[in-house]
Design an enzyme around this catalytic site. Structure first.
Site, mmCIF file in Angstrom:
data_model
loop_
_atom_site.group_PDB
_atom_site.id
_atom_site.type_symbol
_atom_site.label_atom_id
_atom_site.label_comp_id
_atom_site.label_asym_id
_atom_site.label_seq_id
_atom_site.Cartn_x
_atom_site.Cartn_y
_atom_site.Cartn_z
ATOM 1 N N GLU A 323 39.664 37.996 31.772
ATOM 2 C CA GLU A 323 39.919 39.436 31.694
ATOM 3 C C GLU A 323 38.660 40.250 31.406
ATOM 4 O OE1 GLU A 323 43.328 40.272 29.137
ATOM 5 O OE2 GLU A 323 43.959 38.192 29.384
ATOM 6 N N GLY A 324 37.498 39.709 31.748
ATOM 7 C CA GLY A 324 36.249 40.434 31.550
ATOM 8 C C GLY A 324 35.595 40.215 30.208
#
Length: 364
Positions: A323-324
């Protein structure tokens, strides 16, 4: 794919300025502690200087994390730690500021953007600026059908390019690239296995959500079946993405290539962004000079892809959430390099002297 010629990227993408990099080395030789004393911060400072096109480097002022979101039909086979069709919950958590990624982005001063490419939810349930690039509701089950039609693949690719242009036009000076997906690591594994010529078991990992041994075996079988479908289309990168990728992966590939065209550096997150980067490298061999890898996620497909691209991750802290988050964790390191390379004093200023030099001065 009508109207989109990927070969154009070969001519449109140049490497960061080599002359500027030489100037940066000369500048560094006369500023701060001895060259090399700052370790990888020196390498990053040179890279940022060349990417920015001027000496010395400028501080990173407008970083932005862009998360491409989508559900993958392959998740129906229970290959993920999350239920199929639930990636919209990840998107909402990020948008509401409740996710680990959103918390890190706030802490490090990075903007956060979510781009819905193929979430399996009613588009009316999300803001219009999030859903305006959506290609379809969920990508196809890649073990038995194509993820996208040819038209959808081109639309997704162009959407990724458009997002990169929007970010460059808005003044973003460092992009961080991640995904919000369920089943995305399975699609990424199939792409990496196909492009690296390896077996499914070599690239099958546990995913960001974590899976048990039975789910790992199901995931391995899904990648194996997808790989059989991928091999006949290896010569056409857009067709490969349509066959075993997905709308999010396809958009990320277009995003990476257009960011390189716009001379905007990108930090990759995990295995999904690494798979997109591997496809993009096949399209334009100079493009990877504009990218860094934030961290090693522990996914074997990511390791395989980054090795093929010749990019070493900046960090390895065992963070698997995706998710980054991995790209964000590398941001302070890059910000530190930029600040140092912007403000290091010249030699001869007492602040630039190391302990050994100062001791010699005291003796004399």
């Amino acid at each position: 794919m009508s109207g989109l010629n990927l070969d154009d990227f070969i001519n449109d993408i140049d490497r960061p300025d080599v002359a500027i990099r030489r100037d940066a080395e000369e500048w560094r030789a006369t500023h701060g502690p001895r060259p090399g004393a700052l370790g990888r911060l020196d390498d990053l400072g040179e890279w940022l200087t060349a990417a920015q096109g001027g000496v010395p480097a400028k501080p990173v002022a407008e970083p932005r994390l862009v998360l491409f979101a989508g559900d993958h039909g392959i998740a129906e086979l229970d290959v993920s730690g999350r239920a199929a069709g639930t990636a919209d919950a990840l998107a909402r958590a990020a948008l509401d500021g409740r996710s680990a990624t959103a918390i890190l982005a706030r802490r490090f001063g990075a903007g956060l953007r979510v781009v819905d490419m193929a979430l399996d939810c009613d588009p009316e349930s999300l803001p219009k600026d999030v859903t305006r690039h959506r290609v379809r509701r969920g990508s196809g089950r890649i073990d038995v059908e194509d993820a996208l039609t040819a038209e959808e693949a081109e639309e997704a690719f162009r959407a990724g390019m458009a997002v990169a242009d929007e970010e460059a036009d808005s003044g973003t000076d460092l992009l961080l690239l991640g995904d919000l997906s369920v089943g995305g690591t399975t699609a990424a594994g199939a792409i990496v296995a196909a492009l690296c010529g390896t077996d499914a078991s070599v690239v099958t990992g546990r995913g960001g959500a974590g899976i048990d041994d039975l789910a790992w075996m199901r995931k391995c079988a899904a990648i194996r079946d997808a790989l059989r479908r991928a091999r006949p289309v290896l010569g056409d990168q857009l067709q490969l993405l349509a066959t075993v990728g997905g709308a999010d992966l396809t958009a990320m590939t277009g995003f990476l290539l257009q960011a390189a065209v716009r001379r905007t550096p990108v930090v990759l997150d995990g295995v999904v962004s690494a798979a997109a980067a591997l496809v993009a490298q096949r399209v334009a061999f100079r493009a990877p000079d504009w990218w860094l890898a934030g961290q090693a996620s522990g996914e074997p497909a990511q390791e395989k892809a980054l090795d093929r691209i010749a990019i070493d991750p900046l960090l390895d802290h065992g963070v698997t959430t995706g998710e980054g988050a991995g790209a964000l964790l590398a941001l302070p390191f890059l910000q530190a390099a930029a600040e140092l390379w912007a403000d290091l004093p010249e030699h001869g200023d007492g602040a630039a002297e190391g302990p050994a030099e100062a001791a010699v001065d005291d003796i004399t």
